[in-house]
Design a protein around this motif. Structure first.
Motif, PDB file in Angstrom:
ATOM      1  N   CYS A 125       0.837  -1.207   0.000  1.00  0.00           N
ATOM      2  CA  CYS A 125       0.000   0.000   0.000  1.00  0.00           C
ATOM      3  C   CYS A 125       0.872   1.259   0.000  1.00  0.00           C
ATOM      4  O   CYS A 125       0.601   2.201  -0.763  1.00  0.00           O
ATOM      5  CB  CYS A 125      -0.923   0.003   1.212  1.00  0.00           C
ATOM      6  SG  CYS A 125      -2.246  -1.199   1.091  1.00  0.00           S
ATOM      7  N   ASN A 140       0.926   4.039  -2.892  1.00  0.00           N
ATOM      8  CA  ASN A 140       0.640   5.450  -2.634  1.00  0.00           C
ATOM      9  C   ASN A 140       1.755   6.360  -3.148  1.00  0.00           C
ATOM     10  O   ASN A 140       1.523   7.501  -3.505  1.00  0.00           O
ATOM     11  CB  ASN A 140       0.434   5.688  -1.132  1.00  0.00           C
ATOM     12  CG  ASN A 140      -0.841   5.025  -0.637  1.00  0.00           C
ATOM     13  OD1 ASN A 140      -1.681   4.625  -1.436  1.00  0.00           O
ATOM     14  ND2 ASN A 140      -0.972   4.892   0.676  1.00  0.00           N
ATOM     15  N   SER A 157      -4.721   2.535   0.904  1.00  0.00           N
ATOM     16  CA  SER A 157      -4.663   3.071  -0.459  1.00  0.00           C
ATOM     17  C   SER A 157      -6.051   3.417  -0.970  1.00  0.00           C
ATOM     18  O   SER A 157      -6.364   3.250  -2.162  1.00  0.00           O
ATOM     19  CB  SER A 157      -4.022   2.037  -1.397  1.00  0.00           C
ATOM     20  OG  SER A 157      -2.695   1.791  -1.004  1.00  0.00           O
TER      21      SER A 157
END
Lengths: 410, 410
Positions: free
Chosen positions: B296, B300, B342
């Motif tokens: 995640c 990002n 996310s």
DNA sequence: CTCTATTATTTTTCGATAAAAAATAAATTG
DNA sequence: CAATTTATTTTTTATCGAAAAATAATAGAG
């Protein structure tokens, strides 16, 4: 915050309804049994049943002797004591029906839908309803209200038809208008939802708190009873299983998306598949313009093409029902539509698919699969709305409180 | 037939709860506002609030002047007046918590699950609960009850744990046993369901009658609020969306079937996909043993591989959410789990999928998509069970009727 | 500033009524 | 006629709603 006001009137309403409901659902029942069923004191049952007796809603039928002691007096509902007018509009017709408390049809009338827009629709319904009531004046003397079902989005609590595109109808307060015109309590609902309710009301002895009624015609949709109550969704569009995508590469559906269930298993889809297969030379007894009924009949008689069309459809339907089962864990799935003529072919396929595509502990083995017992008796949908209002939503007391009762004397 | 007995006690219970609920949910509120909210007469509100005041559950805070006329006196709940013990068991630990009426955590304790079977589990809980209560004797003087959440199948009405396979527990009347041992009212529920309830209770001002909470960890499941009530299914197994099949040719799932959603989007599935891709040489900043959190974070920050893993998962989840939307027409879908780190990547993908795979009139545009606000505060699940019992299920009056109140004096 | 009229909130009082409990009546058997 | 069970009547209790009464503030006149 609470929609229902809880006060003494509410208590009276609930208990009176509960007693009446017990009598309607149980058949012949003694006061003491009612007291046990409804968890009421014996004295309360005497008071409530007296009210119902005086108003001709129930009657004493016979005494039942026990081993010893005073025999109990059995009470039954006088189903002829009140009549219900049902109106069921579909895309092409409006059906009017008159039935008694038990739902038995006493009179009916069918007419083409002449209206092309909202005002005309309302006018037609009001006019025809009044005519129908007058024509059956002996029966309509005991009329306690009108149940109406329509296609489209209907908010049954308020009786507002939010959307009925084929008549450009949006936000029509149908229940209020019809009540105004006739002076009778009116309850409106979506047909599919209401017929799901009707199916649910059929089996009060074996109450099923969670069920799904799937109807397959040219559209495919589902009605739901969840936790014993009709579920319709936030925007009244729950149950649109016909547009669940089962193949992203599938054919375009009229809804704009691709590979919708409906594109595979609707009556017209099956008829089209049949047409193509016959033209392509598949060995079959079917003509290339066979209807869904022809296909079912042929399948039941062993025609290979018909069987494969039906079982393929069943497998696809099963796939979606498996999803529904994983999500909702229903006790019962009820099928409606012409294709149920071949239920004996469909059932094993669906069961197998359910078994393969649901988690084992969901208990898919226990799921009851059956054919709708009342889908073809359209009026039962509107009847179900009235029945619910009467037995569960306070209409009973509203009627009893009017002193000018339309109910036939005993 | 009715599970609830409708009599004067019921009226009192409902109205007292409604008034208290209005105060708890609204914050500072005057008697006249309560009367309007709860549709009660002003005198009734005075009577009920007096009872609550005398018992220290609420207090007057200040007067609010209007243009003219007698100023109204605002009432608030004394959240410190009663405390709730929460117990949350998962596969490896048991969490104990103590919180006030508002759900704020005042004390906690975490211990490993030592039990390997039903009896031991019960013993451990009873013992540790008693120790925990003693250790926090100042706070637990106002203890009004215990909320407990466990994995597995729990019937929250009866408080029976029907199935908890990892402890070979079947049919354990946990609520009754714990009540027996502690003398306190106990309410048990499945963790996922209870946390869904908690999420629902968070927003009383904007009541959402139909919502779905989807949690994604190593399993994928959903809790549902339908028509304002928690829905758990006939056999308590509703919400098993992790085992909805999204590809019949997909990998075998531990449940025995093929192509389950869970096999594609669970944390472990994503970690495994990452491992394979890294080994296969995909350009990425991730190591081959990256955790879901690593993935995640990388996504990002723009890592291509991580982004594609996350968005692929989102697309698959979106597919299943579209089915759920077609079937249930919820107002709100709430996501929980590490992958929600996310959320900004996931949301547009899910929205697009919803748009493409739901019927347009379902109103998929209006669906609220958000991240769970309380999933990570585990105790809120057990708290939610107690809160529901207090504000909606009659526990309030039960407490008030005991004269030996555990509630702190004003 | 003080006093009075006005106004909205809160409390009290009172009447209606539903259900529960208790007492009584009724019906039947042995 | 005693025993037993069902049904009814009477008494009691308790809640709610309506309305009157009490209360507490403001606005404006003088």
């Amino acid at each position: 915050m609470p929609a229902v006001i809880v006060n003494l009137d509410y208590v009276k309403e609930k208990n009176t309804s509960a007693v009446f409901k017990a009598i309607v659902e149980h058949g012949a029942i003694s006061r003491i049994q009612i007291a046990r069923t409804c968890l009421l004191a014996a004295g309360s049952v005497t008071r409530i049943t007296r009210l119902l007796l005086e108003n001709g809603l129930i009657q004493e039928v016979e005494s039942q002797s026990h081993e010893r002691g005073r025999p109990s007096v059995l009470l039954v509902a006088r189903k002829q004591s009140l009549h219900i007018l049902t109106i069921s509009a579909d895309r092409h017709h409006i059906h009017y029906g008159l039935c008694d408390l038990s739902g038995e049809l006493l009179a009916e009338h069918k007419e083409p839908l002449q209206a092309t827009q909202s005002d005309e629709f309302l006018q037609q319904i009001i006019q025809s309803t009044q005519t129908f009531i007058q024509q059956h004046s002996q029966l309509t003397r005991q009329l306690i209200g009108i149940g109406i079902t329509t296609p489209g989005l209907v908010h049954s609590e308020t009786g507002v038809v939010h959307s009925m595109p084929h008549l450009q109808t949006y936000g029509l307060p149908l229940a209020d208008r019809l009540k105004q015109a006739t002076g009778l309590p009116c309850f409106v609902g979506n047909f599919s939802s209401a017929i799901t309710l009707a199916e649910h009301q059929l089996t009060p002895h074996n109450p099923c708190r969670n069920s799904l009624l799937v109807s397959i015609h040219n559209g495919v949709g589902a009605g739901m009873i969840l936790d014993g109550r009709l579920y319709e969704g936030s925007a009244l569009t729950a149950g649109e299983i016909g547009h669940i995508q089962i193949d992203p590469l599938g054919p375009r559906c009229y809804c704009g998306n691709f590979g919708c269930l409906e594109s595979y298993i609707s009556n017209s889809a099956l008829e089209q598949q049949c047409h193509q297969q016959v033209q392509a030379g598949s060995p079959t007894s079917l003509p290339d313009n066979a209807t869904i009924t022809d296909i079912c009949n042929a399948a039941n008689q062993g025609d290979e093409l018909a069987r494969s069309l039906i079982t393929n459809a069943a497998a696809r339907l099963g796939k979606v029902l498996a999803m529904c089962t994983n999500l909702l864990n229903p006790e019962k799935i009820i099928l409606a539509g012409e294709i149920t003529e071949s239920f004996s072919l469909i059932e094993p396929v669906i069961r197998m698919t359910l078994q393969r595509q649901t988690v084992s502990f969901v208990g898919e083995k226990d799921i009851q699969l059956s054919v709708s017992a009342c889908y073809n008796r359209r009026w039962l949908a509107a009847y179900a709305l009235m029945r619910r209002a009467l037995l569960e939503q306070g209409l009973l007391l509203e009627i009893l409180n009017k002193k000018a009762l339309p109910i036939a004397a005993p």
